[in-house]
Design a protein around this motif. Structure first.
Motif, PDB file in Angstrom:
ATOM      1  N   THR A 154      35.984  45.542  36.043  1.00 45.73           N
ATOM      2  CA  THR A 154      35.070  44.602  35.100  1.00 45.73           C
ATOM      3  C   THR A 154      35.104  45.294  33.756  1.00 45.73           C
ATOM      4  OG1 THR A 154      33.656  44.289  36.731  1.00 45.73           O
ATOM      5  CG2 THR A 154      32.718  43.558  34.531  1.00 45.73           C
ATOM      6  N   GLY A 181      41.717  37.019  50.148  1.00 45.33           N
ATOM      7  CA  GLY A 181      40.907  36.650  49.257  1.00 45.33           C
ATOM      8  C   GLY A 181      41.193  37.558  48.070  1.00 45.33           C
ATOM      9  N   PRO A 182      40.641  37.251  46.791  1.00 41.55           N
ATOM     10  CA  PRO A 182      40.904  38.267  45.633  1.00 41.55           C
ATOM     11  C   PRO A 182      40.164  39.489  46.133  1.00 41.55           C
ATOM     12  CG  PRO A 182      40.310  35.985  45.030  1.00 41.55           C
ATOM     13  CD  PRO A 182      40.411  35.947  46.344  1.00 41.55           C
ATOM     14  N   LEU A 215      32.619  32.383  37.558  1.00 41.34           N
ATOM     15  CA  LEU A 215      33.749  32.606  36.911  1.00 41.34           C
ATOM     16  C   LEU A 215      34.792  31.587  36.591  1.00 41.34           C
ATOM     17  CD1 LEU A 215      34.468  35.991  39.193  1.00 41.34           C
ATOM     18  CD2 LEU A 215      33.211  35.774  36.963  1.00 41.34           C
ATOM     19  N   GLN A 223      45.213  39.539  44.203  1.00 42.43           N
ATOM     20  CA  GLN A 223      45.355  38.757  45.466  1.00 42.43           C
ATOM     21  C   GLN A 223      46.533  38.815  46.316  1.00 42.43           C
ATOM     22  OE1 GLN A 223      44.487  34.542  44.953  1.00 42.43           O
ATOM     23  NE2 GLN A 223      43.383  34.511  46.940  1.00 42.43           N
ATOM     24  N   TYR A 279      41.295  40.852  39.275  1.00 44.83           N
ATOM     25  CA  TYR A 279      41.427  40.811  40.539  1.00 44.83           C
ATOM     26  C   TYR A 279      42.818  40.979  40.939  1.00 44.83           C
ATOM     27  CZ  TYR A 279      36.461  39.388  41.201  1.00 44.83           C
ATOM     28  OH  TYR A 279      35.011  39.124  41.390  1.00 44.83           O
ATOM     29  N   PHE A 327      36.869  40.051  34.138  1.00 46.36           N
ATOM     30  CA  PHE A 327      37.419  40.640  35.663  1.00 46.36           C
ATOM     31  C   PHE A 327      38.706  40.302  35.864  1.00 46.36           C
ATOM     32  CE2 PHE A 327      32.839  40.770  36.884  1.00 46.36           C
ATOM     33  CZ  PHE A 327      32.285  39.846  35.818  1.00 46.36           C
ATOM     34  N   PHE A 334      38.465  42.702  44.176  1.00 43.33           N
ATOM     35  CA  PHE A 334      38.070  43.058  42.766  1.00 43.33           C
ATOM     36  C   PHE A 334      38.664  44.391  42.254  1.00 43.33           C
ATOM     37  CE2 PHE A 334      35.482  43.996  39.326  1.00 43.33           C
ATOM     38  CZ  PHE A 334      35.070  45.351  39.194  1.00 43.33           C
ATOM     39  N   LEU A 371      44.792  38.285  39.066  1.00 39.72           N
ATOM     40  CA  LEU A 371      44.022  37.092  38.526  1.00 39.72           C
ATOM     41  C   LEU A 371      43.017  37.572  37.304  1.00 39.72           C
ATOM     42  CD1 LEU A 371      43.341  35.449  41.821  1.00 39.72           C
ATOM     43  CD2 LEU A 371      44.626  34.573  40.237  1.00 39.72           C
ATOM     44  N   PHE A 394      38.746  31.158  36.156  1.00 37.81           N
ATOM     45  CA  PHE A 394      39.920  32.089  36.445  1.00 37.81           C
ATOM     46  C   PHE A 394      41.092  31.499  35.641  1.00 37.81           C
ATOM     47  CE2 PHE A 394      39.033  34.938  39.935  1.00 37.81           C
ATOM     48  CZ  PHE A 394      38.000  34.634  40.257  1.00 37.81           C
ATOM     49  N   GLY A 395      42.053  32.238  35.501  1.00 38.18           N
ATOM     50  CA  GLY A 395      43.310  31.566  34.873  1.00 38.18           C
ATOM     51  C   GLY A 395      44.134  31.671  36.155  1.00 38.18           C
ATOM     52  N   SER A 396      45.523  31.090  35.885  1.00 37.05           N
ATOM     53  CA  SER A 396      46.145  30.885  37.033  1.00 37.05           C
ATOM     54  C   SER A 396      47.065  31.854  37.692  1.00 37.05           C
ATOM     55  CB  SER A 396      47.375  29.702  36.571  1.00 37.05           C
ATOM     56  OG  SER A 396      46.581  28.448  36.097  1.00 37.05           O
TER      57      SER A 396
END
Lengths: 111, 111
Positions: free
Chosen positions: B49, B43-44, B99, B38, B36, B34, B46, B87, B101-103
Motif C-alpha cells: 500500500t 484470489g489477489p 477499490l 494474482q 496485488y 495498492f 496483497f 494488479l 482496479f486496473g486490468s
C-alpha cells in the motif's frame, strides 16, 4: 491464521436458476466486500458492508443481485434468475483498516 | 470517476532481467494505491500500500513507487516464481472504501 474463505469454489448452474455464494471473512475484520472478475475485465466492485451500517450497494449490476451479512461476519451473495453474462469469478475481501484481503473466489458458470 | 490503466498488458522476461510495470491513475483525492499479485485460479494476494507521492515500499525482489499520477512496480532480477498477474488498484477519498482496479500486467519469467 485463517484467511478469507469462500464456498463453493466452483458452481455450475442453468440459466434462470438462483445461486447463493458464501464468504467467511477474517475474524475481527469489520469490513467486507464483494467483487466480480470477468474474462478480459478487471475486478469490478459489487457491494460493501461496514459493521452495522447500511451496505453500499452502488456496484450491483441489477436488482437480481443482493447480499446480506449476518451477525457482522458471514456474508451471502445471491443472484436470482441467473443469466449467461453472470458467469465470472466472484471474489470476497475483508479488511480492518485500508488493506483488503481476498478469498480464493467462487467460479460461477451459467449454462 | 476513478480510473486505473496498467501497462504493458503482458511482459515476458528472462530470469534475472529487471523491468518495471506501470500503473497510471486518476482519482479525486487518493486515499491509497495498492498492488496485488494474482496467480491463476486464486484470489489477489496483497503486496503493498502506498499513500503519498514519493513513498516507496520494498519486499524481496519487488519495489513499488508512487507519484501524483502513476505508480511503478520494479522487479529486480526476477525468478520464474515471480510469474503472475500484477494488479494495481486505487482507493479514492470519495469512493467509500471500494477499490478500483486496473486490468493487470501478466508477467512471465522464463528460466
Amino acid at each position: 491464521g485463517a484467511g478469507v474463505s469462500q464456498s463453493p469454489s466452483n458452481k455450475v448452474t442453468e440459466k434462470g436458476k438462483d445461486v447463493e455464494l458464501r464468504c467467511d471473512p477474517i475474524s475481527g475484520h469489520t469490513a467486507l466486500y464483494w467483487y466480480r472478475q470477468s474474462l478480459g475485465q478487471g475486478l469490478e466492485f459489487l457491494i460493501y458492508f461496514q459493521g452495522n451500517s447500511a451496505p453500499d450497494k452502488s456496484g450491483l449490476p441489477s436488482d437480481r443481485f443482493s447480499a446480506e451479512r449476518t451477525g457482522g461476519s458471514v456474508s451471502t451473495l445471491t443472484i436470482q434468475r441467473t443469466q449467461q453474462e453472470d458467469s465470472a469469478v466472484y471474489l470476497c475481501a475483508s479488511s480492518h483498516g485500508d488493506t483488503q484481503y481476498f478469498g480464493p473466489g467462487t467460479r460461477l458458470t451459467v449454462l | 470517476e476513478d480510473q486505473v490503466t496498467q501497462s504493458p498488458e503482458a511482459l515476458r522476461l528472462q530470469e534475472g532481467e529487471s523491468s518495471s510495470l506501470n500503473c497510471s491513475y486518476t482519482v479525486s483525492g487518493l486515499r491509497g494505491l495498492f498492488w496485488y499479485r494474482q496467480d491463476p485460479g486464486k484470489g489477489p494476494e496483497f503486496l503493498f500500500t502506498l499513500y503519498s507521492a514519493g513513498e516507496e515500499k520494498e519486499k524481496e525482489r519487488l519495489k513499488a513507487t508512487l507519484t501524483k499520477k502513476e505508480s511503478f512496480l520494479h522487479i529486480t532480477a526476477p525468478k520464474p516464481e515471480d510469474s503472475a498477474t500484477y494488479l494495481c488498484a486505487v482507493q479514492g477519498l470519495s469512493s467509500a472504501r471500494q477499490l478500483t482496479f486496473g486490468s493487470g500486467t501478466q508477467l512471465t519469467v522464463l528460466p
